[in-house]
Write a protein that holds these residues in place. Structure first.
Motif, short mmCIF file in Angstrom:
data_model
loop_
_atom_site.label_atom_id
_atom_site.label_comp_id
_atom_site.label_asym_id
_atom_site.label_seq_id
_atom_site.Cartn_x
_atom_site.Cartn_y
_atom_site.Cartn_z
N UNK A 1 0.82 -1.21 0.00
CA UNK A 1 0.00 0.00 0.00
C UNK A 1 0.86 1.26 0.00
N UNK A 2 1.91 1.27 0.80
CA UNK A 2 2.75 2.47 0.89
C UNK A 2 3.42 2.78 -0.45
N UNK A 3 3.84 1.73 -1.15
CA UNK A 3 4.43 1.92 -2.48
C UNK A 3 3.42 2.54 -3.44
N UNK A 4 2.22 1.98 -3.44
CA UNK A 4 1.21 2.48 -4.38
C UNK A 4 0.79 3.91 -4.04
N UNK A 5 0.68 4.19 -2.74
CA UNK A 5 0.30 5.56 -2.35
C UNK A 5 1.40 6.55 -2.71
N UNK A 6 2.65 6.10 -2.59
CA UNK A 6 3.76 6.98 -2.96
C UNK A 6 3.66 7.35 -4.44
N UNK A 7 3.43 6.34 -5.28
CA UNK A 7 3.31 6.59 -6.72
C UNK A 7 2.15 7.53 -6.98
N UNK A 8 1.01 7.25 -6.33
CA UNK A 8 -0.18 8.09 -6.56
C UNK A 8 0.11 9.54 -6.18
N UNK A 9 0.82 9.75 -5.08
CA UNK A 9 1.11 11.12 -4.64
C UNK A 9 2.09 11.82 -5.58
N UNK A 10 3.11 11.08 -6.00
CA UNK A 10 4.11 11.69 -6.88
C UNK A 10 3.46 12.15 -8.19
N UNK A 11 2.49 11.35 -8.66
CA UNK A 11 1.82 11.73 -9.91
C UNK A 11 0.68 12.73 -9.66
N UNK A 12 0.51 13.11 -8.39
CA UNK A 12 -0.50 14.13 -8.08
C UNK A 12 -1.92 13.65 -8.29
N UNK A 13 -2.18 12.37 -8.10
CA UNK A 13 -3.54 11.86 -8.27
C UNK A 13 -4.40 12.31 -7.08
N UNK A 14 -5.69 12.57 -7.34
CA UNK A 14 -6.55 12.90 -6.22
C UNK A 14 -6.86 11.60 -5.47
N UNK A 15 -7.02 11.70 -4.19
CA UNK A 15 -7.34 10.56 -3.33
C UNK A 15 -6.36 9.40 -3.50
N UNK A 16 -5.09 9.61 -3.14
CA UNK A 16 -4.10 8.54 -3.32
C UNK A 16 -4.46 7.26 -2.55
N UNK A 17 -5.11 7.43 -1.41
CA UNK A 17 -5.49 6.27 -0.62
C UNK A 17 -6.49 5.41 -1.36
N UNK A 18 -7.51 6.09 -1.89
CA UNK A 18 -8.57 5.38 -2.63
C UNK A 18 -7.98 4.71 -3.87
N UNK A 19 -7.08 5.44 -4.57
CA UNK A 19 -6.48 4.90 -5.80
C UNK A 19 -5.66 3.65 -5.45
N UNK A 20 -4.94 3.72 -4.33
CA UNK A 20 -4.13 2.57 -3.92
C UNK A 20 -5.03 1.39 -3.58
N UNK A 21 -6.14 1.66 -2.88
CA UNK A 21 -7.07 0.59 -2.52
C UNK A 21 -7.60 -0.09 -3.76
N UNK A 22 -8.00 0.73 -4.73
CA UNK A 22 -8.56 0.17 -5.97
C UNK A 22 -7.51 -0.70 -6.67
N UNK A 23 -6.27 -0.22 -6.69
CA UNK A 23 -5.21 -0.98 -7.35
C UNK A 23 -4.96 -2.30 -6.62
N UNK A 24 -4.99 -2.25 -5.29
CA UNK A 24 -4.76 -3.47 -4.50
C UNK A 24 -5.84 -4.49 -4.81
N UNK A 25 -7.07 -4.01 -4.91
CA UNK A 25 -8.18 -4.90 -5.23
C UNK A 25 -8.01 -5.51 -6.62
N UNK A 26 -7.64 -4.65 -7.57
CA UNK A 26 -7.48 -5.09 -8.95
C UNK A 26 -6.37 -6.14 -9.06
N UNK A 27 -5.33 -5.95 -8.24
CA UNK A 27 -4.20 -6.88 -8.30
C UNK A 27 -4.47 -8.18 -7.55
#
Lengths: 386, 316
Positions: free
Chosen positions: B105-131
Motif C-alpha cells: 500500500x505504501x508503495x502504491x500511495x507513494x506513486x499516486x502522490x508523486x503523480x499528483x492523483x486525487x485521493x491517493x489512498x482510494x487509488x491505492x485501494x482500488x489498485x490493490x483490489x485489482x491486483x
C-alpha cells in the motif's frame, strides 16, 4: 497547495507540494522501518554526551610527578608536602639520582620532575634567589602548561608558610592583576564542552543520514524508477531532508535536556533564539550531507566524504582548540564550516545570554552555507542515468 | 480508462524516433535505431542480451539522452519535453525498483502522490483490489515472490493511467502461469487503447505482440508483424527428425547453402535463404534411413537465430 483534510493523504493534484509530501512520507516510513538506525539516532547523542561531558577536562588532575631531591632539607620537605596536598600533582616517587629523571620522563611514569638542587635551602636563606628546575613532558602542551602555571603558585605558598624560610619580607609587586572570569567563573570545561558537543553530535549524525539518502536509492536500484517519475530534484531533496529535521531537533532537545539536568549547563539567553539557530544548523548539515550524496557514486564514498568533512569541523571550529589560536588560513577554513558558527551562537546564547540578533553574522553565515549546499545539490542531481 | 478517451486509431503514432545513437565509453550501444509504435498496439522488442534494448527504452522515457537522433514520444520531443513524457509514460524497470522496505500500500500511495492523483489512498485501494492483493496490503514489497513483485510493479505503472507503457523484460524469471496472466492483462490494457513497448527474450511472448522489432549489437535488424519479420529473412526451412539428429547437425554445419541450423528436441531445423542451394545441400541426406524430412515454414525463432548469426558475421 494546502494539504487538505486528513493531511496525511496529501490532497491530490498537490503539484510541487504534493510531490514533496510524497517523498517526505516515504522517507519517514523508511526511517521508522530501520529500527537499528533509529535507536542509534537517539542513543548516540546521549552516549557521546556522557562520554565527552564527563571525560574531557582541560584542567588536569593527579599528574604523575617525581621529585629529585639533591639535598635533604626542611625546604625540600615543605615543597614535597605542598605538592602532595594539591590534587594537581601526584608525587609518585622521590629520587636522588639525575639519571633516573630521564628514565621516568621517557617511560611516562612521570610527566613532571621537580629538581631541588644541592644547597637550595642555604641559597634561599642567603636571599640568592636560587633556581628550581622543573622538567615537564610537554608532548601534550595543554596539560603541561596549565600545570606549570599552577606550580609556581604552589611552591611560593609553601615557602611563605615556612616561617624559618620567610625571614625576608616579600616584595610587593608594582601592580596587581585582578582576574574576572566571566560567564564561567569556575572555569569548568564541561560548561564549554556541552554546547560544543551539541553542534558536534548534530553534525556527525545528520551528515551521515542524508549523505546516504541518494546513494542508497542508486544502490538499491530504486533510483531508476524514481527518475522516471515526474518529480523534480528540489522536491526530492526537500522531501528527503524534511523527516531528518525532526530527528535533528529531537536530538538537540535530548542533548540540551541532559546538559541542563546532568551537567548543570544554563540557558541564560533566549530559548527561541537557540531553537531558531539549531533548526537552521540542522537544515544546513542535512543539505551538506545531501550534497555529498549527489556527488558520491555509492554509500561508502558518501560516508567517506561525510567523514572528511566532519574532521575539520571538529578540529577547526573552536570545539577542541581555541579558534583565535589558529593561523589565519585555518581560521578562514573554520569560517566556512557550519559548526564554527553554530558553536559561537550556542556558547553565546547558553552561557553569555546573547540573543540571535547580536549574532547576525554567524546566523547569516549558516544560512549562506545552507543555500550554497542546496544550490550545488540541486544542480548536481542528475535527472538522467547518463 | 474508457474506450471513448482512448479511441483506437491505427494511424496515430505514439513512439516515433529516428536515428537514435548512444555510446558508453566509446562503444556504440545503440546505433542509428529508428522505431515507430502505433497507438493501442503491443510492440515487442527483441534481441540478445546487451543488444541495446534497455538503453533504447531509457532514451524513450528521458532517462538517457541520445548522443544523436531525435523523435517524439506521445507527441512530445524526447530531447526537450521529457517532463511531460514522464507524466504520461509508465516505465517498468528490468529489476524490481519499488521500495522493498515499504508495504504494498505504501508503495502504491507513494506513486499516486508523486503523480499528483486525487485521493491517493482510494487509488491505492482500488489498485490493490485489482491486483488481487487485498488483505496483503501491509506486506513489505521486498517479501513478495517474483511473480507478485512483477504484478505489483505493473500495478504501480498503470496507476497514474499512462498512455504508453514501456516494459523492460517484465516476465524475466516469472513462472509460466504468471506470465500468461501478465500477458492477458497487457492485452486487456491495449484493448482499452494503451500502447505498449515490451522487451522480452521469450518467443511465445514475441508471437503475442502485434508488431515486433529485433535489435542486435545496437542495430535494428527487423521490424514488422511476426509474419513480416519471418518473410523478411527469406528463409526456406526443412525439419528433420530422427534418432541421431545431433550427429547430422555436425555433418551439415558449414555446408554451402545452409544458413541456419538449430536443434529442437528430437528434430533439427535446417534453413537457407537460397531454396535451390539448400535443396542441393541436403540432397545426399534425404534418403538416409531413419531420417524424416519435412519442408516447413520457418518459425520466428529460426528467423531470430538467423538474424543474430548474420549480425555476428558482420561484427567479426
Amino acid at each position: 497547495m494546502t494539504p487538505g483534510p486528513g493531511s496525511m493523504n496529501g490532497n491530490g493534484n498537490g503539484g510541487s507540494f504534493g510531490r514533496f509530501w510524497a517523498m517526505t512520507v516515504k522517507e519517514f516510513i523508511q526511517m521508522t522501518r530501520d529500527r537499528i538506525t533509529l535507536a542509534t539516532m537517539v542513543m548516540l547523542p546521549i552516549m557521546q554526551l556522557f562520554l565527552f561531558g564527563f571525560a574531557i577536562n582541560t584542567t588536569p588532575h593527579n599528574l604523575p610527578t617525581a621529585v629529585l631531591m639533591r639535598e635533604n632539607s626542611d625546604v625540600g620537605r615543605s615543597i614535597l608536602a605542598a605538592l602532595k596536598n594539591t590534587d594537581f600533582f601526584e608525587v609518585r616517587s622521590v629520587i636522588t639520582r639525575a639519571e633516573d629523571m630521564d628514565a621516568l620522563l621517557q617511560s611516562g611514569e612521570a610527566l613532571f620532575v621537580i629538581e631541588i638542587p644541592d644547597g637550595f635551602e642555604r641559597s634561599l636563606r642567603r636571599g640568592d634567589s636560587p633556581s628550581l628546575l622543573v622538567a615537564a613532558d610537554a608532548t601534550d602542551p595543554v596539560a603541561a602548561s596549565s600545570a606549570l602555571g599552577a606550580l609556581s603558585g604552589i611552591i611560593s605558598t609553601a615557602l611563605e608558610n615556612d616561617r624559618e624560610v620567610a625571614f625576608t619580607e616579600p616584595v610587593k609587586p608594582a601592580f596587581q592583576i585582578v582576574q574576572h572570569r566571566r560567564y564561567n567563573p569556575a572555569g569548568s570545561s564541561t560548561l564549554n564542552i556541552v554546547p560544543g558537543l551539541l553542534g558536534t553530535i548534530l553534525t556527525m549524525t545528520l551528515l551521515i543520514f542524508t549523505a546516504l539518502s541518494v546513494t542508497r536509492e542508486v544502490e538499491r536500484g530504486t533510483m531508476e524508477n524514481l527518475l522516471s517519475m515526474p518529480i523534480k530534484p528540489l522536491e526530492i531533496m526537500l522531501g528527503k531532508i524534511a523527516p531528518y529535521v525532526l530527528i535533528g531537533l529531537i536530538q538537540a532537545l535530548v542533548i540540551i535536556g541532559v546538559g541542563i539536568l546532568v551537567f548543570r549547563v544554563p540557558i541564560l539567553g533566549d530559548p527561541v533564539s537557540l531553537a531558531a539557530a539549531t533548526s537552521l544548523f540542522v537544515v544546513t548539515n542535512l543539505s551538506i550531507g545531501y550534497t555529498f550524496s549527489t556527488i558520491a557514486a555509492n554509500q561508502l564514498q558518501a560516508m567517506q566524504m561525510a567523514m572528511m568533512f566532519f574532521l575539520p569541523n571538529i578540529l577547526l571550529s573552536g570545539f577542541m582548540f581555541p579558534f583565535a589560536g589558529m593561523p589565519d588560513w585555518a581560521q578562514w577554513i573554520g569560517e566556512a564550516l557550519p559548526l564554527t558558527h553554530y558553536i559561537r551562537i550556542v556558547r553565546a546564547v547558553m552561557l553569555k545570554g546573547a540573543s540571535i540578533e547580536t549574532l547576525a553574522y554567524d546566523t547569516l553565515a549558516l544560512a549562506g552555507l545552507m543555500a550554497v549546499a542546496m544550490l550545488i545539490a540541486v544542480r548536481r542531481f542528475r535527472r538522467t542515468l547518463d | 480508462m474508457t474506450a471513448e478517451t482512448y479511441e483506437v486509431d491505427a494511424r496515430e503514432t505514439v513512439i516515433d524516433v529516428h536515428h537514435l545513437t548512444k555510446s558508453f565509453g566509446g562503444r556504440k550501444v545503440v546505433d542509428d535505431v529508428s522505431m515507430s509504435v502505433k497507438k493501442g498496439r503491443i510492440h515487442g522488442f527483441l534481441g540478445p542480451n546487451g543488444s541495446g534494448k534497455t538503453t533504447t527504452i531509457r532514451m524513450l522515457c528521458g532517462l538517457l539522452t541520445p548522443d544523436s537522433g531525435d523523435g517524439t514520444c506521445l507527441g512530445f520531443d524526447i530531447l526537450t519535453e521529457s517532463d511531460r513524457i514522464r507524466r504520461r509514460v509508465g516505465y517498468m524497470t528490468q529489476k524490481f525498483s519499488l521500495y522493498q522496505d515499504l508495504s504494498i500500500r505504501e508503495n502504491l500511495e507513494f506513486v499516486a502522490r508523486v503523480y499528483g492523483l486525487s485521493d491517493p489512498r482510494g487509488k491505492a485501494s482500488a489498485a490493490i483490489e485489482r491486483l488481487g492483493l487485498k488483505g496483503r496490503e501491509k506486506q513489505l514489497a521486498g517479501e513478495l515472490s517474483g511473480g507478485w513483485k512483477q504484478r505489483l510493479a505493473l500495478g504501480a505503472c498503470i496507476l497514474p493511467e499512462p498512455a504508453l507503457l514501456l516494459l523492460d523484460e517484465p516476465t524475466a524469471g516469472v513462472d509460466p502461469k504468471a506470465r500468461r496472466d501478465f500477458w492477458n492483462e497487457i492485452h486487456a490494457l491495449a484493448a482499452d487503447g494503451l500502447s505498449v513497448l515490451v522487451s522480452t527474450h521469450y518467443m511465445d511472448e514475441a508471437e503475442r505482440c502485434h508488431e515486433i522489432a529485433y535489435i542486435a549489437y545496437g542495430k535494428l535488424l527487423a521490424e514488422g508483424t511476426v509474419d513480416e519479420v519471418i518473410a523478411g529473412t527469406g528463409l526456406v526451412t526443412f525439419t528433420v527428425s530422427g534418432p541421431d539428429v545431433h550427429h547430422l547437425q555436425t555433418e551439415l554445419e558449414n555446408r554451402p547453402g545452409i544458413d541456419m541450423i538449430a536443434p529442437f528436441g528430437t528434430s533439427l531445423h535446417v534453413a537457407g535463404r537460397d531454396a535451390a542451394a539448400l535443396e542441393q545441400a541436403v540432397a545426399p541426406y534425404r534418403e538416409k534411413p531413419g531420417l524424416k524430412w519435412e519442408k516447413g515454414e520457418p518459425t520466428l525463432e529460426d528467423a531470430f537465430i538467423d538474424l543474430m548469426r548474420r549480425s555476428e558475421d558482420n561484427f567479426k
